[in-house]
Design an enzyme around this catalytic site. Structure first.
Site, short mmCIF file in Angstrom:
data_model
loop_
_atom_site.label_atom_id
_atom_site.label_comp_id
_atom_site.label_asym_id
_atom_site.label_seq_id
_atom_site.Cartn_x
_atom_site.Cartn_y
_atom_site.Cartn_z
N ARG A 100 -22.08 -2.62 1.50
CA ARG A 100 -21.30 -3.92 1.43
C ARG A 100 -21.50 -4.37 2.58
O ARG A 100 -22.10 -4.11 3.78
CB ARG A 100 -19.98 -3.08 1.81
N ARG A 102 0.88 -1.37 0.14
CA ARG A 102 -0.43 -0.30 -0.23
C ARG A 102 1.28 1.57 -0.06
O ARG A 102 0.32 2.43 0.29
CB ARG A 102 -1.47 0.01 1.08
#
Ligand code: AMP
Length: 211
Positions: free
Chosen positions: A123, A89
Site C-alpha cells: 500500500r 472502533r
C-alpha cells in the site's frame, strides 16, 4: 440524512471505496486516521497526543477521539450526512456516536488477515490527503505520485508488519464485536472485499439503489 459507516479490517478497501462513495453521494468523507495524521504533520496538541499510539498501532484514547469526531460531524458540511471511515472502533465509541448523530448504514467489507497482510505491504498513501494506492492492484498513473493532488506517495509508518499485526489483533478483539451491536439494529450490509475494486464498488452502489 445518511450516516454511513465504513467497516472492515486494514486493507479491506475502506479508503478506496469511501472516496468513490463520498463523491457519488455528495457527502463528506471523514477519515479518523487522516485527521490524526494531518494533526501530527502540523504539530498540533492533538497530533502530539496521538502520535505515539499511532506509531505503535494502538488506539488513541476515547476521550480524545470521541471529541474530535463529535466536533467534525457538527460542521455544516455534515448536515445531510457523512461517510465515516475509522470510527467507531469499539462498543464504547459506538455508544458515544449515538449520543450525537444517527447511523443509517454500516458497510462491512470483509477480507482475511492473510489478504490484509498482502495488501498492506504494497500500500502507498499520499502525503497530502491520504489517498490510497496499491503498487499492483491500484497503481497511480505515474509511479510515486498521487493522481488526485500530485503529492508524493509513501508507505505509512504503521504499515510495518509488526504494527499491522497489532492493528489486526485490535480489530478482531475490540472492533469486530461491534458488528453484533449494529446487526441487532439491522444496519449492517455485508460486502465481499476480496473481489476486484470495480466489483466491490458495484456491490456498494447496489445497496444505495435499493435502500
Ligand atoms: P487507520 O488509518 O484507520 O488505520 O488509523 C490509523 C491509526 O489512527 C489507528 O491505528 C489508531 O492509532 C488511530 N485511530 C484511528 N481511528 C481511531 C479510533 N476510532 N479510535 C482510536 N484510535 C483511532
Amino acid at each position: 440524512m445518511r450516516g454511513i459507516l465504513l467497516f472492515g479490517p486494514q486493507g479491506s478497501g475502506k479508503g478506496t471505496q469511501g472516496e468513490k462513495l463520498s463523491a457519488w453521494l455528495q457527502l463528506p468523507l471523514v477519515v479518523t486516521g487522516n485527521i490524526f495524521r494531518s494533526n501530527i504533520k502540523s504539530g498540533t496538541a492533538l497530533g502530539q497526543l496521538a502520535q505515539g499510539y499511532i506509531q505503535r498501532g494502538e488506539l488513541v484514547p476515547d476521550e480524545v477521539t470521541n471529541q474530535m469526531i463529535q466536533q467534525r460531524l457538527a460542521e455544516p458540511d455534515c448536515v445531510n450526512g457523512f461517510v465515516l471511515d475509522g470510527f467507531p472502533r469499539s462498543v464504547a465509541q459506538a455508544e458515544a456516536l449515538h449520543n450525537f448523530t444517527t447511523v443509517t448504514h454500516l458497510l462491512h467489507i470483509s477480507i482475511s488477515d492473510a489478504e490484509a497482510v498482502r495488501r498492506i505491504a504494497e500500500r502507498r498513501t499520499c502525503v497530502a490527503n491520504g489517498h490510497v494506492y496499491h503498487v499492483l492492484y491500484n497503481p497511480p498513473k505515474q509511479a510515486g505520485v498521487c493522481d488526485s493532488d500530485g503529492s508524493p506517495l509513501q508507505q505509512r509508518e504503521d504499515d510495518t508488519e509488526t504494527a499491522l499485526r497489532r492493528r489486526l489483533d485490535i480489530y478482531h478483539r475490540a472492533t469486530e464485536p461491534l458488528l453484533n451491536y449494529y446487526r441487532q439494529r439491522q444496519l449492517v450490509f455485508d460486502i465481499n472485499g476480496e473481489q476486484l475494486i470495480a466489483k466491490v464498488w458495484t456491490d456498494i452502489q447496489a445497496i444505495f439503489q435499493t435502500v
